[in-house]
Design a protein around this motif. Structure first.
Motif, PDB file in Angstrom:
ATOM      1  N   VAL A 138       0.828  -1.213   0.000  1.00  0.00           N
ATOM      2  CA  VAL A 138       0.000   0.000   0.000  1.00  0.00           C
ATOM      3  C   VAL A 138       0.857   1.257   0.000  1.00  0.00           C
ATOM      4  O   VAL A 138       0.379   2.343  -0.342  1.00  0.00           O
ATOM      5  N   ASP A 139       2.136   1.123   0.382  1.00  0.00           N
ATOM      6  CA  ASP A 139       3.023   2.279   0.357  1.00  0.00           C
ATOM      7  C   ASP A 139       4.455   1.797   0.178  1.00  0.00           C
ATOM      8  O   ASP A 139       4.881   0.818   0.795  1.00  0.00           O
ATOM      9  N   LEU A 140       5.179   2.485  -0.691  1.00  0.00           N
ATOM     10  CA  LEU A 140       6.584   2.174  -0.966  1.00  0.00           C
ATOM     11  C   LEU A 140       7.337   3.501  -0.964  1.00  0.00           C
ATOM     12  O   LEU A 140       7.022   4.399  -1.742  1.00  0.00           O
ATOM     13  N   ARG A 141       8.326   3.609  -0.091  1.00  0.00           N
ATOM     14  CA  ARG A 141       8.999   4.904   0.059  1.00  0.00           C
ATOM     15  C   ARG A 141      10.459   4.706   0.446  1.00  0.00           C
ATOM     16  O   ARG A 141      10.884   3.614   0.836  1.00  0.00           O
ATOM     17  N   ALA A 142      11.214   5.808   0.343  1.00  0.00           N
ATOM     18  CA  ALA A 142      12.613   5.826   0.741  1.00  0.00           C
ATOM     19  C   ALA A 142      12.738   6.393   2.140  1.00  0.00           C
ATOM     20  O   ALA A 142      11.979   7.280   2.543  1.00  0.00           O
ATOM     21  N   ASP A 143      13.713   5.869   2.871  1.00  0.00           N
ATOM     22  CA  ASP A 143      14.053   6.399   4.186  1.00  0.00           C
ATOM     23  C   ASP A 143      15.571   6.321   4.304  1.00  0.00           C
ATOM     24  O   ASP A 143      16.122   5.362   4.842  1.00  0.00           O
ATOM     25  N   GLY A 144      16.265   7.322   3.763  1.00  0.00           N
ATOM     26  CA  GLY A 144      17.723   7.285   3.724  1.00  0.00           C
ATOM     27  C   GLY A 144      18.187   6.166   2.819  1.00  0.00           C
ATOM     28  O   GLY A 144      17.828   6.104   1.638  1.00  0.00           O
ATOM     29  N   ASP A 145      18.995   5.247   3.354  1.00  0.00           N
ATOM     30  CA  ASP A 145      19.483   4.096   2.591  1.00  0.00           C
ATOM     31  C   ASP A 145      18.509   2.929   2.624  1.00  0.00           C
ATOM     32  O   ASP A 145      18.828   1.841   2.133  1.00  0.00           O
ATOM     33  N   TRP A 146      17.345   3.128   3.196  1.00  0.00           N
ATOM     34  CA  TRP A 146      16.371   2.057   3.348  1.00  0.00           C
ATOM     35  C   TRP A 146      15.234   2.207   2.350  1.00  0.00           C
ATOM     36  O   TRP A 146      14.799   3.318   2.038  1.00  0.00           O
ATOM     37  N   VAL A 147      14.740   1.070   1.860  1.00  0.00           N
ATOM     38  CA  VAL A 147      13.501   1.015   1.088  1.00  0.00           C
ATOM     39  C   VAL A 147      12.439   0.448   2.026  1.00  0.00           C
ATOM     40  O   VAL A 147      12.631  -0.632   2.610  1.00  0.00           O
ATOM     41  N   VAL A 148      11.330   1.157   2.185  1.00  0.00           N
ATOM     42  CA  VAL A 148      10.313   0.784   3.167  1.00  0.00           C
ATOM     43  C   VAL A 148       9.030   0.381   2.450  1.00  0.00           C
ATOM     44  O   VAL A 148       8.518   1.121   1.600  1.00  0.00           O
TER      45      VAL A 148
END
Length: 508
Positions: A138-148
């Motif tokens: 339902v949601d795909l996003r970046a968080d620094g070096d992380w893919v969430v």
């Protein structure tokens, strides 16, 4: 369930038996290797939404990487993802991207590349074969070096999905990937690609894996004829050949300078019916067809004993969720006739389309099926189709076809790929409300006992209601010349070391 327990539990789902194939040896760098493969077609392309056979999969593992990778022992490990972690309910998954990785064109790998590569398979307009696998995101996003990733419900197996070759990571710009030139982060660069004929790969000197991609050059050849593959191997024209005909396995093993490799895994051969069309839209006709096939005869004559009988569902005996209590369906003309009567029929005539491109011996298997079904009041007309173009023009186009499935490491992955009502590769076009409810519930269930009960019921539903006859699970049989080295333990999730031979094997 804490994070470590959750991850360990997920990893355990992929464990498969692997047969040792070679003495332990140290890989050498260098050399040119030629590989004859029984897949590949003129419709093959770099478009990751359309990948549909082992040839393009092997090419992909050469030129691209994914977030995760199935290790030779069947466990899961990070590839472009250095590590990954889950929330307690397994609804949120975080993958930390590996640093220092570059594409063949010199561009540094970024989180944006990963997000764009995965988003390519999402959305209403996506035609991707793996669209259903990422539908719960339902949601795909970046968080620094992380893919969430945020999921609509928990999924303990979620990291396994991104070992699928469709999820190749390509360079992106403005949120869109560019796959037109086959540029990836893999151990090899594309030198030439003639769809349905050959691929030339050359080693990437900047590959981030220090212990992989040993060949200087790899030539992948589409050789659909099983005899031609064996001849090319035994005469030294090629170094590796896959999909060895079981009937010639002993002969190949005795050939000078050749090593036969056999691995038990998830590979199975099927006959898929279009359940939208008569007479396959009647469950009793489907049941009659399932009782009309002599499974053991096919294992003995088509596989030459290199396999086991199937029970009309795709979960292998090596899977932790395999239902050992489910009664094995046997050849039974009386029960076949009974189901025809329940359908209001005294007999039925159907056509079965097959080619050896589906699997080695598919036409012979269809012929044996016709002979056993005749005693059941079932007249099967065997239609021999051309090998070239089979997967584009016959599979999922004709009402009843022979099919090859490599299987998947987890039950959820297999069912979601080919049996969910909205799955692109649901080649029987089958839908069952109870099955789909269980599929969603089992994916989110973290209690192993409850999850087992659900998968057991799903196997029974597919066996009794599904539109696929699954008569046999086949061991992978391939061969290599002694000029090629291979690890002591090879992957069993696909043929040829999980099709990772391109970066795991070497020239001796």
């Amino acid at each position: 369930m804490n994070r470590r327990t959750l991850l360990q539990g997920a990893a355990a789902l992929g464990l498969l038996p692997v047969l040792p194939t070679a003495a332990k040896a140290t890989p050498n760098a260098g050399g040119h290797v030629r590989v004859a493969m029984g897949h590949g077609g003129t419709s093959d392309s770099y478009d990751p939404a359309t990948y549909a056979n082992n040839y393009i999969q092997a090419q992909t593992y050469g030129r691209n990487n994914m977030l995760t990778e199935i290790a030779p022992d069947g466990s899961l490990r990070g590839e472009l993802a250095e590590n990954y972690e889950a929330s307690e309910d397994a609804k949120t998954w975080r993958f930390r991207l590996r640093k220092g990785v570059t594409f063949h064109n010199g561009k540094s790998l970024s989180v944006d590349d990963v997000i764009a590569s995965i988003n390519y398979h999402r959305g209403e307009d996506s035609k991707s074969a793996v669209k259903s696998l990422v539908a719960p995101v339902v949601d795909l996003r970046a968080d620094g070096d992380w893919v969430v990733f945020e999921l609509e419900s928990g999924n303990a197996d979620f990291p396994y999905l991104f070992a699928d070759y469709h999820f190749s990571v390509f360079p992106a710009e403005d949120g869109k990937i560019d796959f037109s030139q086959g540029v990836g982060t893999g151990g090899y660069k594309i030198k030439a690609f003639e769809p349905g004929v050959r691929t030339e790969l050359v080693r990437n000197p900047d590959y981030w894996k220090s212990d992989a991609a040993f060949f200087d050059e790899i030539e992948l050849l589409t050789v659909l004829d099983a005899t031609a593959r064996v001849t090319a191997l035994t005469t030294g024209e090629v170094d590796i050949a896959d999909k060895i005909d079981p009937k010639t396995g002993g002969l190949v093993a005795r050939s000078p300078g050749v090593t036969l490799m056999e691995t038990a895994g998830t590979q199975h051969f099927t006959f898929a019916m279009d359940t939208r069309q008569a007479p396959f839209n009647d469950v009793n006709v489907r049941q009659a067809l399932k009782y009309g096939i002599n499974r053991q005869e096919l294992v003995d004559k088509i596989l030459s004993g290199y396999g086991t009988v199937g029970n009309d569902h795709p979960i292998s005996r090596s899977n932790v969720f395999f239902n050992h209590d489910l009664e094995q369906r046997e050849y039974d003309p009386d029960r076949a006739k009974y189901h025809l009567q329940q359908a209001g029929l005294d007999s039925v005539s159907v056509e079965l389309h097959a080619a050896d491109a589906a699997f080695t011996g598919a036409v012979d298997a269809a012929t044996l099926y016709r002979e056993s079904a005749a005693a059941c009041g079932i007249d099967i007309g065997v239609v021999r189709e051309p090998n070239d173009g089979y997967w584009k023009n016959v599979w999922m186009q004709k009402p009843w076809t022979a099919v090859y499935w490599s299987g998947r490491p987890t039950a959820d992955w297999m069912f979601t790929t080919a049996y969910a009502a909205d799955a692109k590769f649901n080649d029987s076009f089958w839908g069952n409300e109870r099955f789909n409810q269980l599929l969603s519930a089992a994916r989110a269930e973290l209690d192993q006992t409850k999850r087992t009960e659900m998968y057991h019921e799903m196997q029974a539903i597919v066996r009794d209601d599904g539109g696929v006859v699954i008569p046999m699970f086949a061991n992978y049989i391939s061969a290599r010349r002694d000029t090629v080295g291979a690890p002591e333990t090879v992957g069993s999730n696909f043929d040829l070391d999980g099709l990772r031979f391109v970066e795991r094997w070497w020239k001796t």
